[in-house]
Design a protein around this motif. Sequence first.
Motif, PDB file in Angstrom:
ATOM      1  N   ASP A 249      32.966  71.852  36.365  1.00 29.79           N
ATOM      2  CA  ASP A 249      33.755  70.954  35.523  1.00 29.79           C
ATOM      3  C   ASP A 249      32.757  70.237  34.618  1.00 29.79           C
ATOM      4  OD1 ASP A 249      35.405  69.163  34.292  1.00 29.79           O
ATOM      5  OD2 ASP A 249      36.188  68.263  36.136  1.00 29.79           O
ATOM      6  N   LYS A 250      32.682  70.683  33.371  1.00 29.02           N
ATOM      7  CA  LYS A 250      31.669  70.151  32.460  1.00 29.02           C
ATOM      8  C   LYS A 250      31.940  68.713  32.038  1.00 29.02           C
ATOM      9  CE  LYS A 250      32.084  73.625  29.566  1.00 29.02           C
ATOM     10  NZ  LYS A 250      31.841  74.551  28.435  1.00 29.02           N
ATOM     11  N   LYS A 251      33.156  68.266  32.151  1.00 35.92           N
ATOM     12  CA  LYS A 251      33.566  66.950  31.645  1.00 35.92           C
ATOM     13  C   LYS A 251      33.355  66.927  30.130  1.00 35.92           C
ATOM     14  CE  LYS A 251      34.242  65.463  35.886  1.00 35.92           C
ATOM     15  NZ  LYS A 251      35.595  65.235  36.430  1.00 35.92           N
ATOM     16  N   ALA A 252      33.490  65.764  29.542  1.00 38.58           N
ATOM     17  CA  ALA A 252      33.295  65.637  28.096  1.00 38.58           C
ATOM     18  C   ALA A 252      31.817  65.461  27.779  1.00 38.58           C
ATOM     19  CB  ALA A 252      34.078  64.435  27.563  1.00 38.58           C
ATOM     20  N   LYS A 253      31.414  65.929  26.616  1.00 35.59           N
ATOM     21  CA  LYS A 253      30.047  65.705  26.177  1.00 35.59           C
ATOM     22  C   LYS A 253      29.817  64.212  25.956  1.00 35.59           C
ATOM     23  CE  LYS A 253      28.156  69.856  24.049  1.00 35.59           C
ATOM     24  NZ  LYS A 253      27.563  70.424  22.827  1.00 35.59           N
ATOM     25  N   MET A 254      28.604  63.768  26.253  1.00 34.29           N
ATOM     26  CA  MET A 254      28.252  62.371  26.061  1.00 34.29           C
ATOM     27  C   MET A 254      28.064  62.079  24.578  1.00 34.29           C
ATOM     28  SD  MET A 254      28.275  61.282  29.152  1.00 34.29           S
ATOM     29  CE  MET A 254      27.344  59.755  29.319  1.00 34.29           C
TER      30      MET A 254
ATOM     31  N   LYS B 246      26.385  65.392  30.593  1.00 31.52           N
ATOM     32  CA  LYS B 246      25.608  64.667  31.582  1.00 31.52           C
ATOM     33  C   LYS B 246      26.397  64.310  32.832  1.00 31.52           C
ATOM     34  CE  LYS B 246      22.074  62.851  28.524  1.00 31.52           C
ATOM     35  NZ  LYS B 246      21.015  63.581  29.236  1.00 31.52           N
ATOM     36  N   ASN B 247      27.702  64.542  32.810  1.00 29.77           N
ATOM     37  CA  ASN B 247      28.521  64.236  33.982  1.00 29.77           C
ATOM     38  C   ASN B 247      29.117  65.491  34.615  1.00 29.77           C
ATOM     39  OD1 ASN B 247      28.247  61.362  33.808  1.00 29.77           O
ATOM     40  ND2 ASN B 247      29.642  61.383  32.075  1.00 29.77           N
ATOM     41  N   ALA B 248      28.560  66.634  34.291  1.00 30.32           N
ATOM     42  CA  ALA B 248      29.107  67.887  34.815  1.00 30.32           C
ATOM     43  C   ALA B 248      29.090  67.894  36.342  1.00 30.32           C
ATOM     44  CB  ALA B 248      28.310  69.075  34.279  1.00 30.32           C
ATOM     45  N   GLU B 249      30.152  68.414  36.929  1.00 26.29           N
ATOM     46  CA  GLU B 249      30.252  68.526  38.382  1.00 26.29           C
ATOM     47  C   GLU B 249      30.191  69.997  38.777  1.00 26.29           C
ATOM     48  OE1 GLU B 249      33.749  66.555  39.718  1.00 26.29           O
ATOM     49  OE2 GLU B 249      33.027  64.538  39.178  1.00 26.29           O
ATOM     50  N   ILE B 250      29.326  70.301  39.741  1.00 18.06           N
ATOM     51  CA  ILE B 250      29.109  71.675  40.194  1.00 18.06           C
ATOM     52  C   ILE B 250      29.482  71.781  41.668  1.00 18.06           C
ATOM     53  CG2 ILE B 250      27.496  73.606  40.240  1.00 18.06           C
ATOM     54  CD1 ILE B 250      27.747  72.301  37.475  1.00 18.06           C
ATOM     55  N   GLU B 251      30.304  72.745  42.001  1.00 15.87           N
ATOM     56  CA  GLU B 251      30.658  72.988  43.396  1.00 15.87           C
ATOM     57  C   GLU B 251      30.514  74.481  43.683  1.00 15.87           C
ATOM     58  OE1 GLU B 251      34.353  72.399  46.590  1.00 15.87           O
ATOM     59  OE2 GLU B 251      34.647  71.960  44.457  1.00 15.87           O
ATOM     60  N   ILE B 252      29.798  74.801  44.756  1.00 18.07           N
ATOM     61  CA  ILE B 252      29.605  76.197  45.148  1.00 18.07           C
ATOM     62  C   ILE B 252      30.265  76.411  46.510  1.00 18.07           C
ATOM     63  CG2 ILE B 252      27.935  78.022  45.638  1.00 18.07           C
ATOM     64  CD1 ILE B 252      25.971  76.617  43.809  1.00 18.07           C
ATOM     65  N   ARG B 253      31.278  77.252  46.531  1.00 18.02           N
ATOM     66  CA  ARG B 253      31.998  77.532  47.768  1.00 18.02           C
ATOM     67  C   ARG B 253      31.663  78.949  48.240  1.00 18.02           C
ATOM     68  NH1 ARG B 253      38.039  75.710  45.754  1.00 18.02           N
ATOM     69  NH2 ARG B 253      37.483  73.617  44.974  1.00 18.02           N
ATOM     70  N   GLN B 254      31.486  79.094  49.549  1.00 16.19           N
ATOM     71  CA  GLN B 254      31.237  80.413  50.112  1.00 16.19           C
ATOM     72  C   GLN B 254      32.314  80.766  51.129  1.00 16.19           C
ATOM     73  OE1 GLN B 254      27.292  79.108  51.867  1.00 16.19           O
ATOM     74  NE2 GLN B 254      28.071  80.294  53.600  1.00 16.19           N
ATOM     75  N   SER B 255      32.683  82.022  51.144  1.00 22.02           N
ATOM     76  CA  SER B 255      33.691  82.503  52.082  1.00 22.02           C
ATOM     77  C   SER B 255      33.300  83.895  52.560  1.00 22.02           C
ATOM     78  CB  SER B 255      35.077  82.528  51.429  1.00 22.02           C
ATOM     79  OG  SER B 255      35.070  83.286  50.232  1.00 22.02           O
ATOM     80  N   ASP B 256      33.776  84.245  53.740  1.00 22.70           N
ATOM     81  CA  ASP B 256      33.440  85.551  54.298  1.00 22.70           C
ATOM     82  C   ASP B 256      34.011  86.676  53.450  1.00 22.70           C
ATOM     83  OD1 ASP B 256      32.156  84.314  56.384  1.00 22.70           O
ATOM     84  OD2 ASP B 256      33.903  84.382  57.731  1.00 22.70           O
TER      85      ASP B 256
ATOM     86  N   LEU C  44      21.332  72.134  41.563  1.00 19.98           N
ATOM     87  CA  LEU C  44      20.420  71.303  40.784  1.00 19.98           C
ATOM     88  C   LEU C  44      20.120  71.932  39.431  1.00 19.98           C
ATOM     89  CD1 LEU C  44      18.473  68.890  40.547  1.00 19.98           C
ATOM     90  CD2 LEU C  44      16.738  70.271  41.712  1.00 19.98           C
ATOM     91  N   LEU C  45      19.847  73.240  39.412  1.00 20.77           N
ATOM     92  CA  LEU C  45      19.537  73.925  38.159  1.00 20.77           C
ATOM     93  C   LEU C  45      20.744  73.971  37.237  1.00 20.77           C
ATOM     94  CD1 LEU C  45      17.362  76.890  39.500  1.00 20.77           C
ATOM     95  CD2 LEU C  45      16.580  74.845  38.297  1.00 20.77           C
ATOM     96  N   ALA C  46      21.942  74.144  37.797  1.00 25.23           N
ATOM     97  CA  ALA C  46      23.158  74.151  36.980  1.00 25.23           C
ATOM     98  C   ALA C  46      23.393  72.775  36.367  1.00 25.23           C
ATOM     99  CB  ALA C  46      24.354  74.570  37.829  1.00 25.23           C
ATOM    100  N   THR C  47      23.163  71.724  37.151  1.00 23.00           N
ATOM    101  CA  THR C  47      23.321  70.362  36.638  1.00 23.00           C
ATOM    102  C   THR C  47      22.361  70.101  35.493  1.00 23.00           C
ATOM    103  OG1 THR C  47      24.046  69.560  38.813  1.00 23.00           O
ATOM    104  CG2 THR C  47      23.244  67.916  37.250  1.00 23.00           C
ATOM    105  N   ARG C  48      21.112  70.533  35.646  1.00 23.90           N
ATOM    106  CA  ARG C  48      20.118  70.359  34.579  1.00 23.90           C
ATOM    107  C   ARG C  48      20.505  71.148  33.336  1.00 23.90           C
ATOM    108  NH1 ARG C  48      14.417  71.064  37.941  1.00 23.90           N
ATOM    109  NH2 ARG C  48      14.471  69.037  39.007  1.00 23.90           N
ATOM    110  N   TYR C  49      21.020  72.351  33.537  1.00 22.07           N
ATOM    111  CA  TYR C  49      21.409  73.200  32.414  1.00 22.07           C
ATOM    112  C   TYR C  49      22.463  72.504  31.556  1.00 22.07           C
ATOM    113  CZ  TYR C  49      23.769  77.044  29.984  1.00 22.07           C
ATOM    114  OH  TYR C  49      24.363  77.843  29.030  1.00 22.07           O
ATOM    115  N   PHE C  50      23.500  71.956  32.188  1.00 25.62           N
ATOM    116  CA  PHE C  50      24.561  71.309  31.423  1.00 25.62           C
ATOM    117  C   PHE C  50      24.135  69.941  30.907  1.00 25.62           C
ATOM    118  CE2 PHE C  50      27.089  74.440  33.804  1.00 25.62           C
ATOM    119  CZ  PHE C  50      27.725  75.033  32.726  1.00 25.62           C
ATOM    120  N   ASP C  51      23.241  69.284  31.622  1.00 26.81           N
ATOM    121  CA  ASP C  51      22.698  68.024  31.131  1.00 26.81           C
ATOM    122  C   ASP C  51      21.968  68.246  29.808  1.00 26.81           C
ATOM    123  OD1 ASP C  51      21.820  65.066  31.989  1.00 26.81           O
ATOM    124  OD2 ASP C  51      20.073  66.085  31.152  1.00 26.81           O
ATOM    125  N   ASP C  52      21.196  69.325  29.730  1.00 30.13           N
ATOM    126  CA  ASP C  52      20.478  69.648  28.495  1.00 30.13           C
ATOM    127  C   ASP C  52      21.424  69.979  27.347  1.00 30.13           C
ATOM    128  OD1 ASP C  52      18.070  69.260  29.732  1.00 30.13           O
ATOM    129  OD2 ASP C  52      17.671  71.376  30.115  1.00 30.13           O
TER     130      ASP C  52
END
Length: 291
Positions: free
Chosen positions: A142-147, A117-127, A105-113
Amino acid sequence: VVYEDFVLINLSQLHVGQKIEVPGSEITEAVKRYWKHGLFSDVAISADSIIDSKVYLTIHLTLRPRITSITYHGVKKSEREDLENKLGMAKGMSITKNLIDRAKLLATRYFDDKGYKNAEIEIRQSDDVTGKNQVVLDVYIDKKAKMRVKKIILDGNDKLADSDLKGRFFTKSALKTLHESGKLANLFKTKKKFTPERYADAKRNLVERYNELGFRDAMVIEDSVWTVDDKHVNVYLKIEEGEKYYLRNISWVGNTVVNTDYLNAVLGMKTGDVYNQKLMNKRLLEDDDDD
């Protein structure tokens, strides 16, 4: 991190010799206390045996995995440093669903600012193969293009001509007008990228233009931004123009060194002129004769 048994037992607030009911509220509350700390992915308390009036309890705890490293993908160094400071994830922390959800959520807000506004954030965890009960995190962005701004709708500009507002929002592109619900709406087409900083500057420029033309009380009383498609946003602003002000009289007080005529000449404004707040501020505060 390895916790000593006495530390883990103390978290339950149960102690040897304590009178409890089995089953009873004391054990239930102890389980709740473990969950409240957020250190465990599984908690259970069982009675192994009851002899006379004594009960032997076993506390089953599974510690949550801890983060050993975090790697960011798809961002610049400055953005990575910002995210490290903002997301609330760090090496050594226990991994929880809330931690991951909040970071996304915080990463999405950061890039929205920043206009993404269409940035996609994925957090993967592995052992982490180097240690037991440890995980590594990979944050893929994936920041996508700026609006970009597709249309800007101004409402309430009844006293100021369209040509006077031209170029005050993002660009000096051509101005078109139409009527919506009986009110004049101004549409500015622009190719400029939308960012909160640029938007704030544009609103200040709009109010400043009103101030130059005598509308010292003008303000933006309502505004909104919404997504049109995956590349564009629309902007709506409602303006309260106020009354137009003129100079009725100019008086100088305390001018013992230079006379009034000289000060009036420097000011460059006279009775009956439109009150130009920007010009007055410039003449009184910014101009310098380099004496």
